[in-house]
Design a protein around this motif. Structure first.
Motif, PDB file in Angstrom:
ATOM      1  N   GLY A 275      17.682  13.800  -2.875  1.00 30.03           N
ATOM      2  CA  GLY A 275      16.295  13.364  -2.581  1.00 30.03           C
ATOM      3  C   GLY A 275      16.267  12.228  -1.708  1.00 30.03           C
ATOM      4  N   VAL A 276      15.050  11.495  -1.474  1.00 23.58           N
ATOM      5  CA  VAL A 276      14.885  10.650  -0.501  1.00 23.58           C
ATOM      6  C   VAL A 276      13.885   9.509  -0.968  1.00 23.58           C
ATOM      7  CG1 VAL A 276      13.836   9.909   1.683  1.00 23.58           C
ATOM      8  CG2 VAL A 276      15.159  12.043   1.400  1.00 23.58           C
ATOM      9  N   ALA A 277      14.309   8.275  -0.942  1.00 24.75           N
ATOM     10  CA  ALA A 277      13.358   7.087  -1.204  1.00 24.75           C
ATOM     11  C   ALA A 277      13.057   6.232  -0.476  1.00 24.75           C
ATOM     12  CB  ALA A 277      14.446   6.288  -2.509  1.00 24.75           C
ATOM     13  N   ILE A 278      11.746   6.181  -0.031  1.00 27.52           N
ATOM     14  CA  ILE A 278      11.062   5.299   1.084  1.00 27.52           C
ATOM     15  C   ILE A 278      10.675   4.094   0.760  1.00 27.52           C
ATOM     16  CG2 ILE A 278       9.066   5.591   2.444  1.00 27.52           C
ATOM     17  CD1 ILE A 278       9.049   8.457   2.148  1.00 27.52           C
TER      18      ILE A 278
ATOM     19  N   VAL B  47      10.134  10.067  -2.857  1.00 23.14           N
ATOM     20  CA  VAL B  47       9.491   9.127  -3.632  1.00 23.14           C
ATOM     21  C   VAL B  47       9.296   7.799  -2.558  1.00 23.14           C
ATOM     22  CG1 VAL B  47      10.115   9.697  -5.936  1.00 23.14           C
ATOM     23  CG2 VAL B  47      11.528   7.874  -4.856  1.00 23.14           C
ATOM     24  N   ILE B  48       8.262   7.209  -2.989  1.00 26.77           N
ATOM     25  CA  ILE B  48       7.962   5.884  -2.174  1.00 26.77           C
ATOM     26  C   ILE B  48       8.015   4.848  -3.278  1.00 26.77           C
ATOM     27  CG2 ILE B  48       6.208   4.339  -1.089  1.00 26.77           C
ATOM     28  CD1 ILE B  48       4.720   7.029  -0.373  1.00 26.77           C
ATOM     29  N   CYS B  49       9.132   3.702  -2.993  1.00 29.52           N
ATOM     30  CA  CYS B  49       9.234   2.701  -3.760  1.00 29.52           C
ATOM     31  C   CYS B  49       8.230   1.419  -3.680  1.00 29.52           C
ATOM     32  CB  CYS B  49      10.921   2.268  -3.619  1.00 29.52           C
ATOM     33  SG  CYS B  49      11.962   3.539  -3.913  1.00 29.52           S
TER      34      CYS B  49
ATOM     35  N   VAL C 230      13.153  -5.118   2.779  1.00 31.81           N
ATOM     36  CA  VAL C 230      14.728  -5.403   2.986  1.00 31.81           C
ATOM     37  C   VAL C 230      15.263  -5.384   1.543  1.00 31.81           C
ATOM     38  CG1 VAL C 230      16.283  -7.175   3.931  1.00 31.81           C
ATOM     39  CG2 VAL C 230      14.141  -6.718   5.181  1.00 31.81           C
ATOM     40  N   GLU C 231      15.163  -6.189   0.781  1.00 32.76           N
ATOM     41  CA  GLU C 231      15.845  -6.219  -0.445  1.00 32.76           C
ATOM     42  C   GLU C 231      15.872  -4.792  -1.080  1.00 32.76           C
ATOM     43  OE1 GLU C 231      13.310  -8.123   0.266  1.00 32.76           O
ATOM     44  OE2 GLU C 231      13.630 -10.490   0.031  1.00 32.76           O
ATOM     45  N   GLY C 232      14.681  -4.264  -1.419  1.00 30.64           N
ATOM     46  CA  GLY C 232      14.709  -2.911  -1.993  1.00 30.64           C
ATOM     47  C   GLY C 232      15.535  -2.134  -1.267  1.00 30.64           C
ATOM     48  N   ALA C 233      15.417  -2.057  -0.068  1.00 31.56           N
ATOM     49  CA  ALA C 233      16.388  -1.055   0.724  1.00 31.56           C
ATOM     50  C   ALA C 233      17.851  -1.183   0.367  1.00 31.56           C
ATOM     51  CB  ALA C 233      16.026  -0.810   2.261  1.00 31.56           C
TER      52      ALA C 233
ATOM     53  N   THR D 204      15.866   0.994  -9.654  1.00 27.96           N
ATOM     54  CA  THR D 204      16.531  -0.273  -9.131  1.00 27.96           C
ATOM     55  C   THR D 204      15.687  -1.001  -8.013  1.00 27.96           C
ATOM     56  OG1 THR D 204      18.649   0.817  -9.916  1.00 27.96           O
ATOM     57  CG2 THR D 204      18.684  -1.060  -8.031  1.00 27.96           C
ATOM     58  N   ALA D 205      15.206  -0.373  -7.076  1.00 30.91           N
ATOM     59  CA  ALA D 205      14.744  -0.803  -5.910  1.00 30.91           C
ATOM     60  C   ALA D 205      13.172  -1.612  -6.478  1.00 30.91           C
ATOM     61  CB  ALA D 205      14.006   0.239  -4.986  1.00 30.91           C
ATOM     62  N   GLU D 206      12.376  -0.869  -7.523  1.00 29.22           N
ATOM     63  CA  GLU D 206      11.309  -1.417  -7.926  1.00 29.22           C
ATOM     64  C   GLU D 206      11.599  -2.739  -8.939  1.00 29.22           C
ATOM     65  OE1 GLU D 206       9.150   2.027  -9.345  1.00 29.22           O
ATOM     66  OE2 GLU D 206       8.423   2.095  -7.314  1.00 29.22           O
ATOM     67  N   GLU D 207      12.668  -2.966  -9.496  1.00 26.92           N
ATOM     68  CA  GLU D 207      13.019  -3.995 -10.296  1.00 26.92           C
ATOM     69  C   GLU D 207      12.762  -5.369  -9.562  1.00 26.92           C
ATOM     70  OE1 GLU D 207      16.998  -3.211 -11.998  1.00 26.92           O
ATOM     71  OE2 GLU D 207      16.026  -1.903 -13.632  1.00 26.92           O
ATOM     72  N   LEU D 208      12.841  -5.163  -8.235  1.00 28.05           N
ATOM     73  CA  LEU D 208      12.805  -6.522  -7.431  1.00 28.05           C
ATOM     74  C   LEU D 208      11.196  -6.683  -7.106  1.00 28.05           C
ATOM     75  CD1 LEU D 208      15.328  -5.479  -4.745  1.00 28.05           C
ATOM     76  CD2 LEU D 208      15.702  -7.319  -6.548  1.00 28.05           C
ATOM     77  N   SER D 209      10.418  -5.846  -7.366  1.00 27.47           N
ATOM     78  CA  SER D 209       8.856  -6.122  -7.158  1.00 27.47           C
ATOM     79  C   SER D 209       8.463  -7.131  -8.101  1.00 27.47           C
ATOM     80  CB  SER D 209       8.102  -4.865  -7.056  1.00 27.47           C
ATOM     81  OG  SER D 209       6.769  -4.893  -6.819  1.00 27.47           O
ATOM     82  N   PRO D 210       7.643  -8.027  -7.704  1.00 27.49           N
ATOM     83  CA  PRO D 210       7.063  -9.048  -8.584  1.00 27.49           C
ATOM     84  C   PRO D 210       6.079  -8.359  -9.464  1.00 27.49           C
ATOM     85  CG  PRO D 210       6.065  -9.533  -6.404  1.00 27.49           C
ATOM     86  CD  PRO D 210       7.253  -8.282  -6.232  1.00 27.49           C
ATOM     87  N   GLN D 211       5.928  -8.792 -10.719  1.00 26.44           N
ATOM     88  CA  GLN D 211       5.257  -7.890 -11.924  1.00 26.44           C
ATOM     89  C   GLN D 211       3.588  -8.454 -11.587  1.00 26.44           C
ATOM     90  OE1 GLN D 211       6.121  -5.285 -13.364  1.00 26.44           O
ATOM     91  NE2 GLN D 211       8.069  -5.727 -12.341  1.00 26.44           N
TER      92      GLN D 211
END
Length: 130
Positions: A64-67, A94-96, A101-104, A123-130
């Motif tokens: 797969g590929v994460a964007i 999927v689009i994260c 930068v941090e997510g990548a 894992t990438a989305e855990e960095l996103s502010p809620q």
């Protein structure tokens, strides 16, 4: 192709996309498939469906590929690029919702460890502010 999830970085700025890709390579080396793109077809700020499709092809993996995207237009064009991919690939992209930068970097680190596409996205989305 690699058994590791591929990472695609899509930015409105070619420099931001390249810089984020350099950081990813610095953290995980060449073991994770990586594609990146930025700028509109004329070289200015913006995004291009065609460039995104080429970046997906560059990072393609059967795992797969994460964007990772920077702004709404990058997300919209990434969604269009996914819709234009062959049907057998669409479900593996999927689009994260994560900082670019941090997510990548975090997504690539998770992919380097051999995690699934769902785990890379999480894992990438855990960095996103809620």
């Amino acid at each position: 192709m690699s058994g590791k999830v591929g990472i695609v970085i899509v930015s409105h700025s070619p420099d931001v996309a390249k810089g984020a890709a350099v950081m990813v390579r610095g953290m995980v080396g060449d073991e994770v498939p990586l594609g990146f793109c930025g700028g509109n077809p004329d070289g200015g700020l913006g995004t291009s469906v065609e460039k995104i499709m080429a970046a997906i092809d560059a990072a393609w993996s059967d795992a797969g590929v994460a964007i990772l995207v920077d702004l709404g237009g990058a997300e919209t064009n990434s969604e269009m690029a996914i819709e234009m991919m062959p049907p057998e690939r669409q479900s593996k992209i999927v689009i994260c919702n994560a900082p670019i930068v941090e997510g990548a970097v975090m997504a690539a680190t998770e992919a380097w460890g051999g995690s699934s596409l769902a785990d890379v996205k999480k894992t990438a989305e855990e960095l996103s502010p809620q």
